[in-house]
Design a protein around this motif. Structure first.
Motif, PDB file in Angstrom:
ATOM      1  N   ALA A   1       0.839  -1.196   0.000  1.00 37.49           N
ATOM      2  CA  ALA A   1       0.000   0.000   0.000  1.00 37.49           C
ATOM      3  C   ALA A   1       0.874   1.246   0.000  1.00 37.49           C
ATOM      4  N   LYS A   2       0.313   2.308  -0.532  1.00 36.96           N
ATOM      5  CA  LYS A   2       0.946   3.622  -0.414  1.00 36.96           C
ATOM      6  C   LYS A   2       0.499   4.244   0.896  1.00 36.96           C
ATOM      7  N   THR A   3       1.443   4.825   1.625  1.00 43.49           N
ATOM      8  CA  THR A   3       1.113   5.470   2.888  1.00 43.49           C
ATOM      9  C   THR A   3       1.274   6.982   2.785  1.00 43.49           C
ATOM     10  N   TRP A   4       0.570   7.662   3.634  1.00 48.47           N
ATOM     11  CA  TRP A   4       0.717   9.109   3.794  1.00 48.47           C
ATOM     12  C   TRP A   4       1.466   9.314   5.098  1.00 48.47           C
ATOM     13  N   THR A   5       2.706   9.793   5.006  1.00 53.22           N
ATOM     14  CA  THR A   5       3.506  10.050   6.203  1.00 53.22           C
ATOM     15  C   THR A   5       3.369  11.514   6.587  1.00 53.22           C
ATOM     16  N   THR A   6       2.884  11.747   7.794  1.00 50.12           N
ATOM     17  CA  THR A   6       2.661  13.113   8.255  1.00 50.12           C
ATOM     18  C   THR A   6       3.280  13.327   9.628  1.00 50.12           C
ATOM     19  N   ASP A   7       3.765  14.518   9.871  1.00 55.54           N
ATOM     20  CA  ASP A   7       4.309  14.892  11.174  1.00 55.54           C
ATOM     21  C   ASP A   7       3.221  15.276  12.173  1.00 55.54           C
ATOM     22  N   ALA A   8       2.032  15.597  11.671  1.00 55.23           N
ATOM     23  CA  ALA A   8       1.039  16.253  12.529  1.00 55.23           C
ATOM     24  C   ALA A   8      -0.272  15.479  12.547  1.00 55.23           C
ATOM     25  N   PHE A   9      -0.350  14.484  13.422  1.00 54.17           N
ATOM     26  CA  PHE A   9      -1.554  13.644  13.435  1.00 54.17           C
ATOM     27  C   PHE A   9      -2.788  14.378  13.930  1.00 54.17           C
ATOM     28  N   TYR A  10      -2.604  15.507  14.605  1.00 48.92           N
ATOM     29  CA  TYR A  10      -3.763  16.300  15.021  1.00 48.92           C
ATOM     30  C   TYR A  10      -4.220  17.274  13.935  1.00 48.92           C
ATOM     31  N   ARG A  11      -3.587  17.210  12.762  1.00 51.14           N
ATOM     32  CA  ARG A  11      -3.989  18.063  11.650  1.00 51.14           C
ATOM     33  C   ARG A  11      -4.377  17.259  10.414  1.00 51.14           C
ATOM     34  N   GLU A  12      -4.890  16.063  10.645  1.00 52.87           N
ATOM     35  CA  GLU A  12      -5.393  15.236   9.545  1.00 52.87           C
ATOM     36  C   GLU A  12      -6.845  15.647   9.274  1.00 52.87           C
ATOM     37  N   THR A  13      -7.026  16.720   8.539  1.00 55.56           N
ATOM     38  CA  THR A  13      -8.368  17.218   8.260  1.00 55.56           C
ATOM     39  C   THR A  13      -9.053  16.323   7.229  1.00 55.56           C
ATOM     40  N   ALA A  14     -10.378  16.399   7.189  1.00 56.93           N
ATOM     41  CA  ALA A  14     -11.136  15.585   6.241  1.00 56.93           C
ATOM     42  C   ALA A  14     -10.728  15.893   4.802  1.00 56.93           C
ATOM     43  N   ASP A  15     -10.514  17.155   4.488  1.00 53.65           N
ATOM     44  CA  ASP A  15     -10.132  17.519   3.115  1.00 53.65           C
ATOM     45  C   ASP A  15      -8.744  16.991   2.769  1.00 53.65           C
TER      46      ASP A  15
END
Length: 252
Positions: A165-179
């Motif tokens: 699978a392709k993953t989305w790596t993000t530093d900010a899990f509290y900023r995973e907005t719906a958009d």
């Protein structure tokens, strides 16, 4: 832009500098687990012993060597977050470890991915900062195909179901907005994590052997803008995932 300033030359501080390297017994393969319970349970096994450590301002970061059925592996807790995870891998490689099996949970963006499923992150969207210091700027990065095939062979031989699978790596899990979730899914991301794209960039830069897998955990429900922790669905014992890592180690 700052994140376009990738340079491949020597850094002022290198992990091989004598003032950085910590001593300890090493072996060929390190299992680098983001799940602390796994490391705690390995630590308590009679065939496990503490043999070395890394040292940071946060304190000691020990590693253990586990010997079982003729197989010897290192085991260490991976600190969550791309900067520290890569920093520790830099030092562990400088200490002499050659192969790194990295495991931890991931969130799912695609609800059809059930809990506790084994995912091989073959590529990642680079929504963190560390990778841009190890690879030229780009939206995506991938693991070495040959290493992925080695990992798949090991899991197939052990009868362990898995998918890429392709993953989305993000530093900010509290900023995973719906958009944002919708946009990441529109370019193929199915899961979300905090380190994979940085590990992929580090592996390419240092020509390191990294074998990473996830087990699926919570669901980021962008349709209803809710967080489904999936507690009732996540029933697997965490040592099940450690056995997956051992299956890969046996192949190496």
């Amino acid at each position: 832009m700052l994140l376009t300033e990738f340079e491949s030359g020597r850094a002022v501080i290198e992990p091989t500098d004598k003032g950085i390297r910590c001593g300890g017994e090493v072996c060929e393969t390190m299992i680098f687990s983001f799940n602390g319970e796994i490391v705690d349970r390995v630590r308590q096994m009679p065939e496990s012993r503490e043999v070395g450590r890394l040292q940071t301002l946060n304190g000691r970061h020990p590693w253990y060597i586990l010997e079982r059925d003729g197989l010897q592996v290192g085991v260490m807790l991976a600190v969550i977050g791309a900067p520290m995870a890569v920093g520790h891998l830099e030092e562990l490689k400088a200490c002499g470890f050659e192969n790194f099996i990295v495991l931890g949970s991931c969130g799912v963006l695609d609800e059809s991915l059930v809990a506790d499923k084994i995912i091989l992150p073959s590529s990642a969207l680079r929504d963190e900062g560390t990778s841009y210091h190890y690879a030229p700027a780009n939206d995506e990065i991938s693991y070495n195909e040959a290493l992925l095939l080695t990992m798949e062979k090991a899991l197939d031989q052990a009868g362990i179901e898995h998918v890429r699978a392709k993953t989305w790596t993000t530093d900010a899990f509290y900023r995973e907005t719906a958009d944002k979730v919708k946009r990441r899914m529109s370019v193929g991301a199915e899961v979300v994590d905090m380190e994979a794209s940085a590990l992929m960039a580090w592996a390419q830069f240092r020509q390191a052997n990294v074998y990473q897998f996830f087990y699926t955990a919570d669901y980021v429900d962008h349709h209803n803008e809710e967080w489904d922790k999936r507690h009732e669905e996540r029933t697997a014992d965490v040592m099940t995932f450690f056995e997956v890592a051992l299956a890969i180690a046996k192949e190496l």
